[in-house]
Enzyme design. Structure first.
Site, PDB file in Angstrom:
ATOM      1  N   SER A  46       7.007  10.105  11.823  1.00 20.63           N
ATOM      2  CA  SER A  46       5.940   9.920  10.834  1.00 20.63           C
ATOM      3  C   SER A  46       6.494   9.951   9.420  1.00 20.63           C
ATOM      4  O   SER A  46       7.001  10.973   8.954  1.00 20.63           O
ATOM      5  CB  SER A  46       4.875  11.014  10.989  1.00 20.63           C
ATOM      6  OG  SER A  46       4.011  10.981   9.870  1.00 20.63           O
ATOM      7  N   ASP A  83       1.962  -0.483  12.045  1.00 23.82           N
ATOM      8  CA  ASP A  83       0.657  -0.941  11.555  1.00 23.82           C
ATOM      9  C   ASP A  83       0.360  -2.392  11.964  1.00 23.82           C
ATOM     10  O   ASP A  83      -0.749  -2.882  11.776  1.00 23.82           O
ATOM     11  CB  ASP A  83       0.578  -0.825  10.029  1.00 23.82           C
ATOM     12  CG  ASP A  83       0.568   0.636   9.585  1.00 23.82           C
ATOM     13  OD1 ASP A  83       0.198   1.508  10.389  1.00 23.82           O
ATOM     14  OD2 ASP A  83       0.934   0.899   8.424  1.00 23.82           O
ATOM     15  N   LYS A 126       0.833  -1.212   0.000  1.00 23.24           N
ATOM     16  CA  LYS A 126       0.000   0.000   0.000  1.00 23.24           C
ATOM     17  C   LYS A 126       0.863   1.256   0.000  1.00 23.24           C
ATOM     18  O   LYS A 126       0.625   2.181  -0.789  1.00 23.24           O
ATOM     19  CB  LYS A 126      -0.919  -0.030   1.228  1.00 23.24           C
ATOM     20  CG  LYS A 126      -1.817   1.173   1.367  1.00 23.24           C
ATOM     21  CD  LYS A 126      -2.992   0.866   2.281  1.00 23.24           C
ATOM     22  CE  LYS A 126      -2.691   1.037   3.756  1.00 23.24           C
ATOM     23  NZ  LYS A 126      -2.563   2.441   4.187  1.00 23.24           N
ATOM     24  N   SER A 127       1.857   1.322   0.867  1.00 17.91           N
ATOM     25  CA  SER A 127       2.701   2.529   0.937  1.00 17.91           C
ATOM     26  C   SER A 127       3.390   2.784  -0.398  1.00 17.91           C
ATOM     27  O   SER A 127       3.475   3.922  -0.868  1.00 17.91           O
ATOM     28  CB  SER A 127       3.770   2.366   2.019  1.00 17.91           C
ATOM     29  OG  SER A 127       3.184   2.443   3.291  1.00 17.91           O
ATOM     30  N   ARG A 149       2.833   5.941  -3.354  1.00 21.18           N
ATOM     31  CA  ARG A 149       3.987   6.727  -3.831  1.00 21.18           C
ATOM     32  C   ARG A 149       4.202   6.541  -5.325  1.00 21.18           C
ATOM     33  O   ARG A 149       4.550   7.485  -6.037  1.00 21.18           O
ATOM     34  CB  ARG A 149       5.238   6.335  -3.037  1.00 21.18           C
ATOM     35  CG  ARG A 149       5.212   6.886  -1.602  1.00 21.18           C
ATOM     36  CD  ARG A 149       6.115   6.089  -0.695  1.00 21.18           C
ATOM     37  NE  ARG A 149       6.231   6.659   0.642  1.00 21.18           N
ATOM     38  CZ  ARG A 149       5.352   6.506   1.634  1.00 21.18           C
ATOM     39  NH1 ARG A 149       4.245   5.806   1.436  1.00 21.18           N
ATOM     40  NH2 ARG A 149       5.557   7.055   2.814  1.00 21.18           N
ATOM     41  N   ARG A 187      -6.173   3.065  18.282  1.00 20.13           N
ATOM     42  CA  ARG A 187      -5.950   1.613  18.214  1.00 20.13           C
ATOM     43  C   ARG A 187      -5.586   1.014  19.565  1.00 20.13           C
ATOM     44  O   ARG A 187      -5.833  -0.176  19.792  1.00 20.13           O
ATOM     45  CB  ARG A 187      -4.868   1.296  17.166  1.00 20.13           C
ATOM     46  CG  ARG A 187      -5.406   1.417  15.743  1.00 20.13           C
ATOM     47  CD  ARG A 187      -4.409   0.976  14.683  1.00 20.13           C
ATOM     48  NE  ARG A 187      -5.055   1.041  13.369  1.00 20.13           N
ATOM     49  CZ  ARG A 187      -4.398   1.133  12.217  1.00 20.13           C
ATOM     50  NH1 ARG A 187      -3.077   1.157  12.199  1.00 20.13           N
ATOM     51  NH2 ARG A 187      -5.059   1.172  11.080  1.00 20.13           N
ATOM     52  N   LYS A 191      -4.329   6.909  14.746  1.00 16.64           N
ATOM     53  CA  LYS A 191      -4.524   6.182  13.483  1.00 16.64           C
ATOM     54  C   LYS A 191      -6.008   6.205  13.088  1.00 16.64           C
ATOM     55  O   LYS A 191      -6.758   7.032  13.570  1.00 16.64           O
ATOM     56  CB  LYS A 191      -3.982   4.755  13.624  1.00 16.64           C
ATOM     57  CG  LYS A 191      -2.471   4.710  13.848  1.00 16.64           C
ATOM     58  CD  LYS A 191      -1.723   5.148  12.614  1.00 16.64           C
ATOM     59  CE  LYS A 191      -0.223   5.169  12.865  1.00 16.64           C
ATOM     60  NZ  LYS A 191       0.507   5.819  11.763  1.00 16.64           N
ATOM     61  N   ARG A 251      -7.314  -2.477  10.120  1.00 16.51           N
ATOM     62  CA  ARG A 251      -6.323  -3.340  10.779  1.00 16.51           C
ATOM     63  C   ARG A 251      -6.879  -3.956  12.069  1.00 16.51           C
ATOM     64  O   ARG A 251      -6.497  -5.053  12.460  1.00 16.51           O
ATOM     65  CB  ARG A 251      -5.015  -2.585  11.009  1.00 16.51           C
ATOM     66  CG  ARG A 251      -4.397  -2.152   9.677  1.00 16.51           C
ATOM     67  CD  ARG A 251      -2.908  -2.012   9.680  1.00 16.51           C
ATOM     68  NE  ARG A 251      -2.495  -1.246   8.508  1.00 16.51           N
ATOM     69  CZ  ARG A 251      -2.180  -1.772   7.319  1.00 16.51           C
ATOM     70  NH1 ARG A 251      -2.218  -3.083   7.138  1.00 16.51           N
ATOM     71  NH2 ARG A 251      -1.831  -1.005   6.306  1.00 16.51           N
TER      72      ARG A 251
END
Ligand code: S3P
Length: 414
Positions: free
Chosen positions: A152, A301, A9-10, A14, A332, A328, A374
């Protein structure tokens, strides 16, 4: 059993953003099919970027850094990566854009990106609560030398992307190393970027690059869930070929090994700067561990699924220094603690983590996911090892990052 996973996903976010500002047509294979990545694609399309789907390949018609004025709000949906990275990508490129998101994203902090971008010279407006909506106005970007107060990768990446059109360059110093996909990809594309310890510098002046081809490696954060179930169920042996093995993302699997799991991985190649290879995991007996400090961003995550594993491990597992988890898709820490308690686990909430006493038999319960993908995926794994039925209140929210999740998990344990 062999499991090939959709693209990380990351990296998918990008790849779409960098392809949008590249010169010419890029070819992206194995792009994540999750809703979050689709949000990025849709926002870019609203800014004039054309996409074509061709037999599993996404062609992106890069405009060399030009965008057209969007006629409507850009909706990042549930995706923090979309909202924050787009702010960095779109500032200084001559357009005005208003970014919005869903209820969860509209509660998450955005000043962490807006503040440093303003210091760089960006014209931006943010809501009184320091959340979305955020409005980006046309502006000239100057110079930035910024020390980030929090760990971050999203903030870091936004600043680096803005640096591509800054007159004087951008230097970002992070307190702890976070995922470095933006740096690796920009470097592989030929951008003037230097990494020295926790300091990353993008050179002065407008920087462009040519279009590229990318076969996006499998998502290792997604792999964590079936891998966890494979350790918990007897006689399982699962291999993930073509998986992203970036060391800044491997924290979960390193922690799993420390817990005593039979897990190993081999890097086979590099793709646009990223290490890619295979990972194998087998049924295991686990013991509790402590996770804190620099390790946290490498598995941020994966903490919900680590919490599930900790319940079956022998001894105590403690997570510290993970206060970012409260910011998040939902809080969480709270979600993990409240749902584990319902399942009968012995768990103590800490301000920046939790403590779990292992060797508990989890019992079936109704899980409140707060529509956090998640949390839903982690407690689906927990539900597979309870004798009684476990009900997930919003099972479909897994589509955010992992379409087909429930089917895949049922292949490991029905
Ligand atoms: C991401 C960075 C992390 C992570 C998120 C994806 C990214 O967020 O939790 O799922 O792609 O850069 P932070 O950088 O805000 O911790």
């Amino acid at each position: 059993m062999k499991i090939s996973l959709p693209g990380d996903k990351s990296i998918s976010h990008r790849a779409l953003m960098l392809a949008a500002i590249a010169d010419g047509v890029s070819e992206l294979r194995n792009l994540s099919r999750g809703v979050d990545v689709t949000s990025t694609r849709d926002c870019l399309a609203q800014c004039g970027i054309e996409f074509t789907d061709k037999k599993g390949v996404v062609l992106v018609n890069g405009q060399g850094g030009s965008f057209s004025q969007p006629s409507d709000d850009l909706d990042a949906g549930n995706s923090g990566t979309t909202a924050r990275l787009l702010m960095g990508l779109l500032v200084g490129r001559g357009i005005k854009a208003r970014l919005v998101g869903d209820v969860s994203l509209s509660r998450r902090p955005m000043a962490r990106v807006v503040e440093p971008l303003r210091q760089l010279g960006a014209q931006m407006e943010i809501s009184a609560r320091q959340t979305l909506p955020v409005v980006i106005g046309p502006s000239q970007l100057g110079t930035l030398d910024y020390t980030m107060p929090m760990a971050s990768a999203q903030v870091k990446s936004a600043l680096l992307l803005a640096g591509l059109v800054s007159e004087g360059g951008v230097r970002v110093t992070e307190p702890v190393a976070t995922r470095n996909h933006t740096e690796l990809m920009l470097e592989a594309l030929g951008v003037d970027i230097k990494v020295a310890g926790h300091e990353i510098t993008i050179g002065a002046g407008v920087q462009g690059f040519n279009s590229f081809e990318l076969d996006i490696p499998g998502d290792l954060s997604s792999a964590a869930f079936p891998a966890a179930l494979a350790t918990l169920v007897p006689d399982r042996d699962v291999t993930f070929p073509g998986l992203l093995l970036n060391p800044s993302r491997l924290g979960f699997f390193r922690a799993l090994k420390r817990m005593g799991a039979r897990v190993d991985w081999t890097v086979e190649k590099r793709v646009l700067g990223e290490e890619v290879g295979r990972l194998r995991v087998r049924s295991s007996t686990l013991k509790g561990i402590t996770i804190r400090g620099d390790e946290i961003p490498t598995l941020i995550d994966e903490i919900p699924i680590l919490a599930i594993l900790a319940c079956s491990a022998q001894g105590e597992t403690v997570i510290w220094d993970a206060g970012e988890l409260r910011l998040k898709e939902c809080d969480r820490i709270k979600a993990i603690v409240e749902n584990l308690r319902r399942m009968g686990a012995r768990v103590q909430e800490l301000s920046d983590g939790f403590r779990i006493l292992g060797s508990s038999r989890l019992r079936g319960a109704t899980i409140t996911t707060h529509s956090d993908h998640r949390i839903a995926m982690a407690f689906t794994v927990a539900g597979k090892i309870t004798r009684e039925k476990t009900t997930i209140d919003d099972p479909d929210c897994v589509e955010i990052s992992f379409p087909g999740y429930h089917k895949l998990i049922s292949r490991i344990k029905a």
